[in-house]
Design a protein around this motif. Sequence first.
Motif: not given
Length: 283
Positions: A70-82
């Motif tokens: 998902l981080a590759r897809q959200a290239s201008r966003g961000r992903v937080l994994g918990v």
Amino acid sequence: MAGVLRADPSNADQAAAWDGQEGSYWAEHADRFDRAVRAYREGFLAAADVSAADRVLDIGCGTGETTRDLARQASRGRVLGVDLSAAMLRVARRRAAAEALSNAEFVQADAQIHAFPAAAFDVAVSRAGTMFFADPVAAFRNIGGALRPGGRLVQSVWQPLADNEWFLALTGALALGRPMPTPAVDAPGPFSLSDPARVRTVLGAAGFTDVRLDPRSGSMWFGEDAADAERFTLGMLGWMLDGLDEQDRRRAVDDLRATLAAHESDSGVLYASAAWIIRAARP
């Protein structure tokens, strides 16, 4: 960033397992566990439908394969994994760094009670990570509070036990005819969200709307051949041999070998499985 795990008391057993021996085993065999559910990867990512600018929360991220996808897809966003497991998060951080995914971050946390920033995410996802909450209504309410109005929840969970040959065959072999306790459908466990009616009740009580369940099926991979799969399976389920004498232990392992050998194929040892992809919206 690293942190000290603060778990809800009702999740103490889950925290002890995932931040202990069980989580360490998953971390050690990260590639094998990811490959086991590879049949569901493409469909789950399509359902998540993450765009380039999305802010994504990945619940129960484990060693981070979905987070990295998902981080590759959200290239201008961000992903937080918990996740509850420090060992799995170490693997997740290392692999994200190796791919230079600076928009992927990981926190050790109990999503049931963690103080997520309010309305900070567009999408919350979970690949088989939401089935172990002691209080799922509280957990999903907490996750919902982290979503912006109109945000989406997308998760994959197992369909009922009867539709998952892998679980029945492997645990049945090691049970050696002993009655094994079946977790109640309202208790934490791999099938706690398998009943569509319960899913709608739980998510509705947590404030979600437009709950939809999409059935999926695929083959679970357990090893290159029966011997390889035996080592992997006993690493996960060897506790089922506790209390057996030496003769019965041999019989149980023989039964396991028999079912694994019967499921060998050119693609490895494969068992049928079935999951739901669940979508819901935050009003």
